[in-house]
Write a protein that holds these residues in place. Sequence first.
Motif, PDB file in Angstrom:
ATOM      1  N   UNK A   1      53.646 -21.443  -3.752  1.00 56.12           N
ATOM      2  CA  UNK A   1      54.269 -20.212  -4.242  1.00 56.12           C
ATOM      3  C   UNK A   1      53.448 -19.559  -5.352  1.00 56.12           C
ATOM      4  N   UNK A   2      52.272 -20.129  -5.658  1.00 58.85           N
ATOM      5  CA  UNK A   2      51.385 -19.623  -6.705  1.00 58.85           C
ATOM      6  C   UNK A   2      52.087 -19.596  -8.067  1.00 58.85           C
ATOM      7  N   UNK A   3      52.865 -20.657  -8.320  1.00 53.89           N
ATOM      8  CA  UNK A   3      53.630 -20.763  -9.560  1.00 53.89           C
ATOM      9  C   UNK A   3      53.351 -22.115 -10.225  1.00 53.89           C
ATOM     10  N   UNK A   4      52.099 -22.533 -10.190  1.00 56.21           N
ATOM     11  CA  UNK A   4      51.711 -23.861 -10.679  1.00 56.21           C
ATOM     12  C   UNK A   4      50.784 -23.731 -11.885  1.00 56.21           C
ATOM     13  N   UNK A   5      50.950 -24.651 -12.819  1.00 58.98           N
ATOM     14  CA  UNK A   5      50.001 -24.726 -13.930  1.00 58.98           C
ATOM     15  C   UNK A   5      50.458 -24.054 -15.210  1.00 58.98           C
ATOM     16  N   UNK A   6      51.674 -23.513 -15.203  1.00 56.21           N
ATOM     17  CA  UNK A   6      52.187 -22.833 -16.382  1.00 56.21           C
ATOM     18  C   UNK A   6      53.455 -23.538 -16.875  1.00 56.21           C
ATOM     19  N   UNK A   7      53.609 -23.612 -18.180  1.00 60.11           N
ATOM     20  CA  UNK A   7      54.733 -24.298 -18.807  1.00 60.11           C
ATOM     21  C   UNK A   7      56.046 -23.614 -18.430  1.00 60.11           C
ATOM     22  N   UNK A   8      57.014 -24.417 -17.989  1.00 60.33           N
ATOM     23  CA  UNK A   8      58.323 -23.875 -17.620  1.00 60.33           C
ATOM     24  C   UNK A   8      59.119 -23.419 -18.838  1.00 60.33           C
ATOM     25  N   UNK A   9      58.773 -23.935 -20.016  1.00 58.15           N
ATOM     26  CA  UNK A   9      59.522 -23.579 -21.227  1.00 58.15           C
ATOM     27  C   UNK A   9      58.964 -22.335 -21.912  1.00 58.15           C
ATOM     28  N   UNK A  10      57.651 -22.272 -22.064  1.00 60.20           N
ATOM     29  CA  UNK A  10      57.075 -21.164 -22.841  1.00 60.20           C
ATOM     30  C   UNK A  10      56.126 -20.270 -22.044  1.00 60.20           C
ATOM     31  N   UNK A  11      55.734 -20.707 -20.853  1.00 58.90           N
ATOM     32  CA  UNK A  11      54.905 -19.869 -19.995  1.00 58.90           C
ATOM     33  C   UNK A  11      53.408 -19.950 -20.221  1.00 58.90           C
ATOM     34  N   UNK A  12      52.943 -20.735 -21.191  1.00 59.57           N
ATOM     35  CA  UNK A  12      51.500 -20.827 -21.427  1.00 59.57           C
ATOM     36  C   UNK A  12      50.857 -21.748 -20.391  1.00 59.57           C
ATOM     37  N   UNK A  13      49.533 -21.685 -20.321  1.00 57.60           N
ATOM     38  CA  UNK A  13      48.782 -22.551 -19.413  1.00 57.60           C
ATOM     39  C   UNK A  13      48.950 -24.013 -19.835  1.00 57.60           C
ATOM     40  N   UNK A  14      49.243 -24.868 -18.880  1.00 64.14           N
ATOM     41  CA  UNK A  14      49.365 -26.293 -19.171  1.00 64.14           C
ATOM     42  C   UNK A  14      47.981 -26.896 -19.413  1.00 64.14           C
ATOM     43  N   UNK A  15      47.004 -26.454 -18.666  1.00 66.37           N
ATOM     44  CA  UNK A  15      45.631 -26.919 -18.846  1.00 66.37           C
ATOM     45  C   UNK A  15      45.173 -27.834 -17.723  1.00 66.37           C
ATOM     46  N   UNK A  16      43.915 -27.651 -17.339  1.00 64.69           N
ATOM     47  CA  UNK A  16      43.333 -28.393 -16.219  1.00 64.69           C
ATOM     48  C   UNK A  16      43.345 -29.898 -16.484  1.00 64.69           C
ATOM     49  N   UNK A  17      42.882 -30.337 -17.642  1.00 60.13           N
ATOM     50  CA  UNK A  17      42.781 -31.785 -17.918  1.00 60.13           C
ATOM     51  C   UNK A  17      44.151 -32.444 -17.973  1.00 60.13           C
ATOM     52  N   UNK A  18      45.117 -31.784 -18.569  1.00 57.47           N
ATOM     53  CA  UNK A  18      46.476 -32.346 -18.603  1.00 57.47           C
ATOM     54  C   UNK A  18      47.029 -32.468 -17.186  1.00 57.47           C
TER      55      UNK A  18
END
Length: 145
Positions: A102-119
Amino acid sequence: MPVADKKAEAPKKFTPYESAPGEEYMNEQQLEHFRQILLGWKQELMEEVDRTVRHLQEEANNYADPADRATQEEGFSLELRTRDRERKLLKKINETLEKIDEDDYGFCEACGVEIGIRRLEARPTATLCVDCKTLAELKEKQLGG
């Protein structure tokens, strides 16, 4: 007997993603990288389920000695609890694959920022950034402790 108390961890068999300078976050190549990590992890878990089923079928003995029987039952119980945790993990993996689709991956569900590749490589099913996860753990500790 398979190791039943080993915690299911993200697969270690992948090449870390190397971002190009100025590359857009969660572009098609990155999404495909994580899709492959998740599919590989899912495959490993499914193979472990198959091994457990075979093991339980092959090792099921009716011991005359109650202590031997109890030891076997405890081992089976531990193995089944581990598989139950992995079943829940499989559900999270499938939900994460849906987010990728759904192209909704990799962003924080709480604040919307990038979670980050390494994490995400360390925990591909992560839904919170480090800051929000830390805050959630602190709240949980305060409420539970």
